[in-house]
Design a protein around this motif. Structure first.
Motif, PDB file in Angstrom:
ATOM      1  N   HIS A 198      -1.998   0.922  -9.716  1.00  0.00           N
ATOM      2  CA  HIS A 198      -2.067   2.047  -8.779  1.00  0.00           C
ATOM      3  C   HIS A 198      -3.497   2.545  -8.592  1.00  0.00           C
ATOM      4  CE1 HIS A 198      -1.802   3.729 -12.791  1.00  0.00           C
ATOM      5  NE2 HIS A 198      -2.440   4.769 -12.346  1.00  0.00           N
ATOM      6  N   GLU A 199      -4.457   1.923  -9.276  1.00  0.00           N
ATOM      7  CA  GLU A 199      -5.838   2.401  -9.194  1.00  0.00           C
ATOM      8  C   GLU A 199      -6.656   1.462  -8.314  1.00  0.00           C
ATOM      9  OE1 GLU A 199      -6.952   5.141 -10.170  1.00  0.00           O
ATOM     10  OE2 GLU A 199      -5.804   5.824 -11.922  1.00  0.00           O
ATOM     11  N   LYS A 212      -0.480   0.793  11.171  1.00  0.00           N
ATOM     12  CA  LYS A 212      -0.606   2.112  10.533  1.00  0.00           C
ATOM     13  C   LYS A 212      -0.907   1.968   9.038  1.00  0.00           C
ATOM     14  CE  LYS A 212       2.447   5.001  13.335  1.00  0.00           C
ATOM     15  NZ  LYS A 212       3.835   5.465  13.392  1.00  0.00           N
ATOM     16  N   ARG A 267       4.203  10.415  -8.390  1.00  0.00           N
ATOM     17  CA  ARG A 267       2.994  10.014  -7.665  1.00  0.00           C
ATOM     18  C   ARG A 267       1.851  11.004  -7.918  1.00  0.00           C
ATOM     19  NH1 ARG A 267       3.866   7.892  -1.740  1.00  0.00           N
ATOM     20  NH2 ARG A 267       3.460   5.810  -2.526  1.00  0.00           N
ATOM     21  N   GLU A 296       9.834  -3.286   0.824  1.00  0.00           N
ATOM     22  CA  GLU A 296       8.661  -2.735   1.502  1.00  0.00           C
ATOM     23  C   GLU A 296       7.928  -3.831   2.286  1.00  0.00           C
ATOM     24  OE1 GLU A 296       7.690   0.307   1.986  1.00  0.00           O
ATOM     25  OE2 GLU A 296       5.769  -0.183   2.912  1.00  0.00           O
ATOM     26  N   ALA A 332       6.581   2.477 -11.577  1.00  0.00           N
ATOM     27  CA  ALA A 332       6.037   2.076 -12.869  1.00  0.00           C
ATOM     28  C   ALA A 332       7.085   2.107 -13.984  1.00  0.00           C
ATOM     29  CB  ALA A 332       4.856   2.966 -13.247  1.00  0.00           C
ATOM     30  N   ASP A 337       3.076   8.758   2.089  1.00  0.00           N
ATOM     31  CA  ASP A 337       2.943   7.509   2.843  1.00  0.00           C
ATOM     32  C   ASP A 337       3.900   7.527   4.017  1.00  0.00           C
ATOM     33  OD1 ASP A 337       5.477   5.746   2.156  1.00  0.00           O
ATOM     34  OD2 ASP A 337       4.845   6.653   0.273  1.00  0.00           O
ATOM     35  N   ILE A 392       0.814  -1.220   0.000  1.00  0.00           N
ATOM     36  CA  ILE A 392       0.000   0.000   0.000  1.00  0.00           C
ATOM     37  C   ILE A 392       0.847   1.271   0.000  1.00  0.00           C
ATOM     38  CG2 ILE A 392      -0.356  -0.110   2.533  1.00  0.00           C
ATOM     39  CD1 ILE A 392      -2.827   1.323  -0.101  1.00  0.00           C
ATOM     40  N   ASN A 393       1.980   1.250   0.709  1.00  0.00           N
ATOM     41  CA  ASN A 393       2.801   2.465   0.748  1.00  0.00           C
ATOM     42  C   ASN A 393       3.533   2.743  -0.566  1.00  0.00           C
ATOM     43  OD1 ASN A 393       2.340   3.413   3.465  1.00  0.00           O
ATOM     44  ND2 ASN A 393       3.429   1.585   4.153  1.00  0.00           N
ATOM     45  N   ASN A 394       3.551   1.772  -1.463  1.00  0.00           N
ATOM     46  CA  ASN A 394       4.208   1.965  -2.759  1.00  0.00           C
ATOM     47  C   ASN A 394       3.251   2.389  -3.872  1.00  0.00           C
ATOM     48  OD1 ASN A 394       6.724   1.338  -1.828  1.00  0.00           O
ATOM     49  ND2 ASN A 394       6.726  -0.781  -2.552  1.00  0.00           N
ATOM     50  N   LEU A 395       2.007   2.600  -3.512  1.00  0.00           N
ATOM     51  CA  LEU A 395       0.998   2.964  -4.515  1.00  0.00           C
ATOM     52  C   LEU A 395       1.481   4.126  -5.404  1.00  0.00           C
ATOM     53  CD1 LEU A 395      -1.973   1.871  -4.831  1.00  0.00           C
ATOM     54  CD2 LEU A 395      -2.716   3.957  -3.724  1.00  0.00           C
ATOM     55  N   GLY A 396       1.437   3.906  -6.728  1.00  0.00           N
ATOM     56  CA  GLY A 396       1.810   4.980  -7.658  1.00  0.00           C
ATOM     57  C   GLY A 396       3.304   5.163  -7.840  1.00  0.00           C
ATOM     58  N   LEU A 397       4.102   4.203  -7.397  1.00  0.00           N
ATOM     59  CA  LEU A 397       5.560   4.301  -7.570  1.00  0.00           C
ATOM     60  C   LEU A 397       6.092   3.076  -8.305  1.00  0.00           C
ATOM     61  CD1 LEU A 397       6.746   5.560  -4.067  1.00  0.00           C
ATOM     62  CD2 LEU A 397       6.483   6.889  -6.172  1.00  0.00           C
ATOM     63  N   LYS A 447       9.040  -4.851   5.774  1.00  0.00           N
ATOM     64  CA  LYS A 447       8.762  -3.969   6.926  1.00  0.00           C
ATOM     65  C   LYS A 447       7.593  -4.453   7.777  1.00  0.00           C
ATOM     66  CE  LYS A 447      10.444   0.074   4.428  1.00  0.00           C
ATOM     67  NZ  LYS A 447      10.044   1.218   3.595  1.00  0.00           N
ATOM     68  N   TYR A 497       4.103  -0.827  12.250  1.00  0.00           N
ATOM     69  CA  TYR A 497       4.079  -0.429  10.834  1.00  0.00           C
ATOM     70  C   TYR A 497       2.866  -1.062  10.148  1.00  0.00           C
ATOM     71  CZ  TYR A 497       6.087   0.827   6.258  1.00  0.00           C
ATOM     72  OH  TYR A 497       6.307   1.361   5.008  1.00  0.00           O
ATOM     73  N   ARG A 557       9.994  10.368   0.565  1.00  0.00           N
ATOM     74  CA  ARG A 557      10.052  10.212  -0.886  1.00  0.00           C
ATOM     75  C   ARG A 557      10.799  11.391  -1.496  1.00  0.00           C
ATOM     76  NH1 ARG A 557       8.968   4.889  -1.519  1.00  0.00           N
ATOM     77  NH2 ARG A 557       7.030   4.310  -0.481  1.00  0.00           N
ATOM     78  N   TYR A 568       0.489   9.933 -11.235  1.00  0.00           N
ATOM     79  CA  TYR A 568      -0.248   8.675 -11.207  1.00  0.00           C
ATOM     80  C   TYR A 568      -1.496   8.718 -10.332  1.00  0.00           C
ATOM     81  CZ  TYR A 568       2.458   5.677 -14.198  1.00  0.00           C
ATOM     82  OH  TYR A 568       2.996   5.096 -15.314  1.00  0.00           O
ATOM     83  N   LEU A 569      -1.404   9.377  -9.191  1.00  0.00           N
ATOM     84  CA  LEU A 569      -2.510   9.305  -8.223  1.00  0.00           C
ATOM     85  C   LEU A 569      -3.226  10.636  -8.021  1.00  0.00           C
ATOM     86  CD1 LEU A 569      -0.879   7.186  -5.368  1.00  0.00           C
ATOM     87  CD2 LEU A 569      -2.228   6.363  -7.305  1.00  0.00           C
ATOM     88  N   LYS A 622       4.627   1.162 -23.637  1.00  0.00           N
ATOM     89  CA  LYS A 622       5.126  -0.150 -23.209  1.00  0.00           C
ATOM     90  C   LYS A 622       4.450  -1.271 -23.991  1.00  0.00           C
ATOM     91  CE  LYS A 622       6.166   1.369 -18.546  1.00  0.00           C
ATOM     92  NZ  LYS A 622       5.575   1.542 -17.204  1.00  0.00           N
ATOM     93  N   TYR A 670      11.516  -2.346  -5.335  1.00  0.00           N
ATOM     94  CA  TYR A 670      10.436  -1.692  -4.590  1.00  0.00           C
ATOM     95  C   TYR A 670       9.684  -2.629  -3.647  1.00  0.00           C
ATOM     96  CZ  TYR A 670      10.414   3.037  -6.476  1.00  0.00           C
ATOM     97  OH  TYR A 670      10.736   4.333  -6.751  1.00  0.00           O
TER      98      TYR A 670
END
Lengths: 422, 422
Positions: free
Chosen positions: A316-317, A105, B398, A93, A78, B386, A71-76, A96, A102, B390, B401-402, B332, A89
């Motif tokens: 990411h959606e 949260k 981000r 993650e 690509a 997050d 979840i913390n990597n959303l939108g990263l 953790k 962690y 970053r 993307y978001l 891509k 990535y």
């Protein structure tokens, strides 16, 4: 306990046929839909009516493949392909989540986002850590949403800091299954990460556990060219990727969901059908990680069961409307590519996949028919309107294309209104 | 009039090189950037500083192809291909702009949406109606945003209720050019709809007008297979679609923007380069209308100038972040399809196209370098953060993307803060 909901009810019972009832009535008893109609029959006349006016009532979205600890990597990330993306990535993650602080949260954020985006049911990959997965399951159960939650297994081809011993992996999995067995709305699911990260012994053991507890199974299949080649190298005795899962008893009929299936060939498609496997189609992820376009049009012609998924965080959606849109685009691009060989599918077909197609895995979920779980969303699309009158059909399509979680003003699961969880 | 803005400044001067200045200073004089730096040089020390703290400052988006009179169709009609879509959705809607009341209401919405989504400059197709286009130009000018606005020309292969007489079309166009010549921030542009809807006489006349007033030109090129075949039938003497525009003097060097170019072959690409045409890449639209994937990777290798566009309402995303994302996905998928022949481009490359690549058509627009117009956005991405730290690079990706227009807390054009127009 009976209750009546009034509004513009829109859902798909059978692919290709949209049911849209202007100012209709949805009657719910003990969490299940007992009537859906244009008129309210006399027997329900004295019940309390919750009137949503001109708003839309649609089935809750069912997201059948997502990785909670991403979840913390959303939108990263690509800019990377699957195997590099895992190393750079994803694995760092996920590692953790050994830390329960962690975990708590991050999963508060995740569950809030599922809620916000109208995902009432989901099928989830957790991390490898037993306690972290138990906490995740408890948190989702407390929220009132529904989910299959799996403890991930991986005992090879994984980084030193994020890998398990085979025996311990199986023990932890069995502990996990028992620990969450009584949680409301939550079911465990056997979750080998994917073939490259599982030893033969681990896969065999997981197959045994699935049988012992009569569990469903989820994994990844034929996502990316590099991955497919790697599986072939690791298991030269298996003709296709899917044959590895079959060999270790991981293809239980009607009980398997496989993500991606981008590179599934004719033989693999035959097995998808034979075992009635549900394909979790992840177009947003398949674009981001340069995986390719899954042959959904061909799956459809071969009557393979199809559902949709976000594949957080390859995708990411989290709003499945955006996934429906991307799936439609991918289907059209493949149609062009294949020189019109298989017909492409429409917005409503993919809406079906995101609700009833995905929901089948849960039982009577994903539709607003009688005897279905009363899992539904109320949509206020007034900010999406224009100067012209639009049909319910057009309003639904516009919500899918232009809307987001902000348009969802209420979510119900088994007839219970779900408030923001955290 | 000088002013200093402080924040995290991010832009791309040269493709492949991201400039990111943490807590940097942007100095603006008379609407133009005179300094961008990590430290504030002594000469500017006494100026007022607008401090945006930890927010991002990025160039305004430049959307180089959109159809204003399709705003009410946003998010509808994605189940149809180009030519059917024109007949069923587009022409009936555009015909309504004969009515100035309808025009004003609809364009208030459009301009608000451009503002909301951070599109500070755009290149616009209007309708065929002179007065409606004049009103559109005045409304945009009043808003403070920048645009090229074209009166559409079409005198054949169009429905009875939405077509022009050739002579009148040319007269109206010349009137329109003269009427809006003094409007601030607005420039006229010659706008034949596309080859099939323009007679030879009309195209020739438009070429003459372009020459007489030294105007730029916009149109559509090689969008869809059916359309390309139709052009070939209509102009059998022309080898490629682009040759028709060339024949009627509609390819003015450095002064043409062509939307789509999905099916441009090697010879057409050569001419795109020869005339230094800017390609308006419209991936969202090309997916919706089942047009295909433009060979952007190949254009890039051939040093063709590329910009991005929403193509409202073939495309339904007015936020260019979403168009960047889709362009990246399309690149891509084409890379896979072409068996890795041309390298695919990254998020930052497409961010470049959506700012400086598109902006070139306007002059020094789309970057935050010295001597560039001070057209910029201030981004509050705190709701996209997050638990991890970053980099500015990741925060920008981000947001793309978001994020959406809600993350944009201020828009500046030529150093002037633009408030919500309507």
């Amino acid at each position: 306990m009976k209750k009546v909901y009034r509004g513009n009810i829109v859902f798909i019972k059978k692919m290709g046929e949209l049911t849209s009832i202007k100012n209709g009535y949805l009657v719910v008893e003990n969490g299940v839909i007992v009537s859906v109609d244009k008129v309210l029959s006399r027997e329900y006349e004295n019940l309390e009516i919750v009137d949503f006016g001109n708003k839309l009532i649609i089935p809750g979205f069912v997201d059948i493949h997502l990785h909670a600890p991403q979840i913390n990597n959303l939108g990263l990330g690509a800019d990377l392909e699957l195997l590099d993306w895992l190393e750079k990535y994803t694995f760092p993650e996920e590692a953790k989540y050994r830390d329960l602080n962690y975990t708590e949260k991050s999963y508060s954020t995740l569950i809030n986002k599922l809620w916000e985006n109208g995902t009432t049911s989901s099928i989830i990959f957790g991390s490898i850590f037993k306690d972290s997965n138990i906490l995740l399951s408890k948190m989702i159960s407390r929220s009132g949403l529904k989910a299959y939650v799996g403890k991930v297994n991986m005992d090879k081809n994984s980084p030193d800091y994020y890998i398990e011993e085979t025996e311990q992996s199986l023990i932890d999995t069995e502990d996990y299954i028992n620990e969450i067995s009584k949680l409301k709305n939550i079911r465990p699911i056997i979750t080998p990460r994917f073939v490259p990260s599982c030893s033969k012994k681990l896969m065999y053991g997981l197959g045994e556990l699935a049988k012992k507890y009569d569990l469903k199974i989820q994994s990844h299949l034929s996502e990316n060219i590099g991955e497919v080649e790697w599986v072939k190298e690791l298991h030269p005795d298996c003709e296709n990727y899917i044959d590895v899962y079959e060999k270790y008893n991981l293809l239980r009929k009607d009980k398997v969901v496989m993500a991606h299936c981008v590179w599934s060939n004719k033989e693999e498609i035959k097995k998808l059908k034979e075992y009635n496997i549900t394909v979790a189609h992840a177009p947003v992820s398949n674009g981001n990680l340069a995986s390719g376009i899954a042959p959904i049009n061909e799956f459809k012609e071969n009557r393979v069961n199809i559902g949709l998924c976000s594949d957080l965080s390859g995708g990411h959606e989290l709003f499945l409307g955006k996934v429906i849109k991307e799936a439609e685009t991918f289907g059209k691009l493949k149609w062009i590519n294949d020189k019109n060989k298989y017909n492409y599918l429409t917005t409503l077909d993919y809406f079906y996949f995101a609700t009833k197609g995905s929901g089948k895995f849960f039982g009577n979920v994903g539709s607003l028919e009688e005897n279905y779980d009363a899992d539904f969303l109320v949509i206020d699309d007034s900010d999406l309107s224009d100067l012209n009158d639009r049909s319910l059909d057009e309003r639904l399509k516009r919500f899918i294309y232009l809307g987001n979680g902000k348009n969802i003003i209420a979510r119900y699961v088994n007839g219970i209104k779900i408030e923001k969880p955290f």
